[in-house]
Structures are given as C-alpha cells and as structure tokens.
Design an enzyme around this catalytic site. Structure first.
Site, short mmCIF file in Angstrom:
data_model
loop_
_atom_site.label_atom_id
_atom_site.label_comp_id
_atom_site.label_asym_id
_atom_site.label_seq_id
_atom_site.Cartn_x
_atom_site.Cartn_y
_atom_site.Cartn_z
N TRP A 79 11.88 1.64 7.54
CA TRP A 79 11.39 0.27 7.80
C TRP A 79 12.53 -0.73 7.90
O TRP A 79 12.29 -1.91 8.10
CB TRP A 79 10.40 -0.16 6.71
N ARG A 80 13.75 -0.27 7.75
CA ARG A 80 14.88 -1.19 7.94
C ARG A 80 15.34 -1.20 9.39
O ARG A 80 16.28 -1.90 9.74
CB ARG A 80 16.04 -0.80 7.01
N GLU B 103 5.42 -2.43 2.82
CA GLU B 103 5.31 -3.15 1.54
C GLU B 103 4.06 -2.74 0.77
O GLU B 103 4.11 -2.61 -0.45
CB GLU B 103 5.31 -4.66 1.78
N GLN C 202 4.23 -0.47 -6.45
CA GLN C 202 4.16 0.43 -7.60
C GLN C 202 4.44 1.87 -7.20
O GLN C 202 3.88 2.81 -7.81
CB GLN C 202 2.79 0.32 -8.27
N LEU D 124 -1.47 9.14 -2.72
CA LEU D 124 -0.59 8.01 -3.04
C LEU D 124 -1.07 7.23 -4.26
O LEU D 124 -0.29 6.54 -4.91
CB LEU D 124 -0.48 7.05 -1.86
N GLY D 125 -2.38 7.31 -4.55
CA GLY D 125 -2.91 6.56 -5.69
C GLY D 125 -3.19 5.11 -5.39
O GLY D 125 -2.92 4.63 -4.28
N TYR E 53 4.24 -11.39 -4.10
CA TYR E 53 5.40 -10.56 -3.75
C TYR E 53 5.38 -10.16 -2.27
O TYR E 53 6.37 -10.33 -1.54
CB TYR E 53 5.49 -9.28 -4.62
N ASP F 109 9.86 -8.61 -7.66
CA ASP F 109 9.22 -7.34 -7.97
C ASP F 109 9.82 -6.79 -9.26
O ASP F 109 10.59 -7.48 -9.93
CB ASP F 109 9.40 -6.36 -6.80
N CYS G 120 21.31 -1.44 -11.05
CA CYS G 120 20.80 -1.98 -12.32
C CYS G 120 19.48 -1.30 -12.64
O CYS G 120 18.42 -1.91 -12.71
CB CYS G 120 20.61 -3.50 -12.19
N CYS H 178 26.66 0.00 -15.34
CA CYS H 178 27.41 -1.22 -15.70
C CYS H 178 28.92 -1.03 -15.54
O CYS H 178 29.66 -1.98 -15.32
CB CYS H 178 27.10 -1.64 -17.13
N CYS I 213 27.57 -10.87 -16.55
CA CYS I 213 26.22 -10.44 -16.94
C CYS I 213 26.01 -10.73 -18.42
O CYS I 213 26.70 -10.17 -19.28
CB CYS I 213 26.03 -8.96 -16.65
#
Length: 349
Positions: A20-21, A33, A38, A76-77, A116, A134, A188, A195, A204
DNA sequence: AAGCCGGGGTA
DNA sequence: TACCCAGGCTT
C-alpha cells in the site's frame, strides 16, 4: 534537530517496502487501514493483496455480496470490520457518487472509520495535516515525552491526540505519520526496544529515567469468560461417502456475527456423550440420529481476546434427509470462524 | 467510562 | 502466560 525531523530522517532510511506504499489511491489506502486495525502487517498483507485483486474499485466492493466479503475476510477476526467495510463501500457509491471522500471530516462519516483511520487516509492521500494516533504513536510519544497518563483513559486519548498534533510536521504529514508508526513498529517496540541504536536516545525522557519498560501506561486487562461449545455435525452418508451436513448463520449480537457454523449446543460445562445423546434433540429437532460419536475427546480451547471457548465436535449420523441440507462439497463456500475452518480441515469430510 | 469484538505473534 | 497489533462501535 526536532522530534519530527528525526522521525522523518529515520523513516527515509528504514521504511519497509509495503504494497500500500505504492499508491495514494484513497480506496486502496482505506482498505489497507481497515485491514490493519489491531492487526499486524504480516497477518494483514495477504488479505490486502486478495481484496485489491478481487475488488479493483470501491464500486466492485459495493456490488459484491456480504457473503463474499466475509469469505475473503475469513481468518482476520473482528468481523464487524468486514461488514462495515462493505457498508462503507456502498456509502461511497450511493452518497458520494462513487468518489472517495477527500477530507478528514467526510471520511469520519463512513462506517468503520474513526479518528485514526480518517487521519491516516486524509494525511496519506490528501496531505491533510491530521495527526494519527495508533498503538505505535501512543508508545513512542509516551516514552519520548515521559507521559504516564493511561493511553486508554478519556484523558489520555485527548492528551495524546493533542500532543501528536503539537509535534507533527504538517508540511511532510504523509511521511511523518507513516514514519512515527513505522518507528514504533520497528525501533520503539513494546518489548526490548532498540534504544542502543536509537536516533532519539539523547532526548528520550523514558530512557533517561529508566522508564522505558513502564511506558506507556494502560488501564487494566479485560477478563476472560469461559464458554462451552458443542458443535453437532449432522452427517448424511451414502455409498459414495458423506453427502450432506448443516450450517447455521450466526445472527444477532455476539461473536462471529453473520458467519456460519454447525448447529451449536452451548452448555455450562464440558459435556459427556451421555448428556449429548439426550440434549442434541433440542438443537437438531428434525433429525433422527442413528449414532452420535465424539470427534475430539478433549475439548479444543479456542481463545478469543475476551472469551475462551471449550469446544467439542460431535458427529451425528442419520439415515434420513433433513432440512437445510448443505452438500459437503460446497462447505468451503461459506465464511466460517477459524474454529470451524480448523475442524472442517481436520475432519476432511 | 466500560465493555465488546479475533486471531496470531512475541518474549 | 501476558501483552500487543496502522481501532471502532455500542451500551
């Protein structure tokens, strides 16, 4: 260098190549999206590829049967996403003349599109300066700015949205939004974030105070409810093998709405065969059983986020035809929960 | 404000 | 196990 500049630099160096990019078509971005709500990229990607292949345009999706949409969504739920996806496609066709809404406010009117998703689509497709928040963004902001307000409290939701708007790069919103999410997904991470080689490590707050593993803060967990399912599989067999069985569509509220399953006897505990041979009649009123056999002696535990389903499958053989018979060769046409799909695969009919 | 709604990956 | 995932809707 500012927070947003570091995010943007990191993104340009580290972004994954994802299907999708390759586009800013709002239909395709919307599809991605909804699928990714989730849901991990790895799990959602094959679904995105199938949906875009089967439904090239929003009109194609709108014209499909819900059954076909649910079948493509199977596994997929959170199936309300699929039902809302279909309803929203119809809204685009009927209320927006087939042209996808081109701003945040209009996008919010679509079923299944919340803050979102409207922010993501409007920023990615139309460069509208809307900050996405998100799960990744909560984590990155909570750690970098040392915020311990619970992310799922009313105050937290408002606070982080405002903070996200304050630190976003409006001029590069398309890449900035995807960048901060990608940063949360790759760098992250929830556990064992990287880190040691993080471009934000010198500023940070969580890292400085040793709070990386304590942030973000989230309010309580949902308690899990145990349920006991007995699926009664009617089996009509002839010399050629098993010919017919029955599936019911789940209606009303609750899990798996509009999906199909075998006739279900729910109980307050795991049942033994003696109890099933009596109680099956309540569910299969019109079927005279020749023999009832248990398929799995130990209950299968199917775990949903909020329910554990202790499930036994019972084979109910009959010599007579019955109502709503389904040819077993057509059984794979129906959208079913993974629990049922797994049984169908194991039983082999 | 809290609960409901899936399935799977990760440590 | 526990937690989380490019959340949204209903009560």
């Amino acid at each position: 260098m500012s927070f947003s500049s570091k995010i943007l630099d990191w993104y340009h160096e580290n972004k994954r190549s994802l299907p999708w990019r390759e586009t800013i078509d709002p239909y395709k971005i919307w599809l991605s999206e909804i699928i990714l709500q989730q849901t991990r990229v790895a799990q959602g990607t094959p679904y995105y590829l199938r949906f875009t292949e089967v439904f090239s345009t929003v009109a194609d999706l709108a014209n499909a049967d819900e059954e076909q949409v649910l079948k493509l969504w199977q596994g997929l739920g959170y199936y309300s996403r699929a039902r809302n996806l279909h309803a929203a496609a119809k809204m685009v066709v009927d209320e927006y003349g087939g042209e996808f809404p081109d701003n945040y406010k209009k996008l919010l009117t679509l079923k299944g599109v919340g803050d979102y998703t409207a922010s993501a689509i409007s920023s990615i497709c139309f460069n509208e300066p809307q900050a996405v928040v998100d799960g990744n963004v909560y984590r990155v902001l909570a750690r970098y700015y040392g915020v311990d307000i619970p992310i799922n409290s009313t105050e937290g939701i408002k606070y982080f949205k405002t903070l996200a708007e304050k630190v976003m790069d409006e001029k590069a919103i398309r890449d900035y939004n995807q960048g901060i999410m990608e940063f949360g997904a790759i760098q992250c991470t929830p556990k064992k974030p990287l880190c040691l080689l993080c471009p934000l490590s010198d500023s940070c707050v969580a890292l400085e105070k040793g709070l990386v593993n304590d942030l973000p803060v989230k309010l309580k967990k949902t308690k899990v409810r145990n349920r006991y399912f007995n699926y009664l599989i009617p089996i009509y067999k002839d010399a050629e093998g098993i010919q017919f069985t029955r599936l019911n569509q789940r209606i009303g509220k609750g899990i798996w709405q509009n999906l199909w399953e075998f006739p279900l006897l729910e109980s307050k505990d795991v049942l033994k065969i003696e109890e099933v041979t009596i109680k099956y009649k309540e569910v299969l009123k019109d079927i005279k059983s020749r023999e009832v056999l248990v398929f799995n002696d130990n209950a299968v535990v199917h775990k949903l986020s909020h329910q554990h389903l202790y499930t036994k499958f019972w084979l109910v053989y009959t010599n007579d035809t019955f109502n709503d018979m389904i040819p077993v060769r057509e059984i794979t046409h129906f959208p079913v929960p993974v629990l049922i799909a797994d049984f169908i695969k194991a039983f082999k009919f």
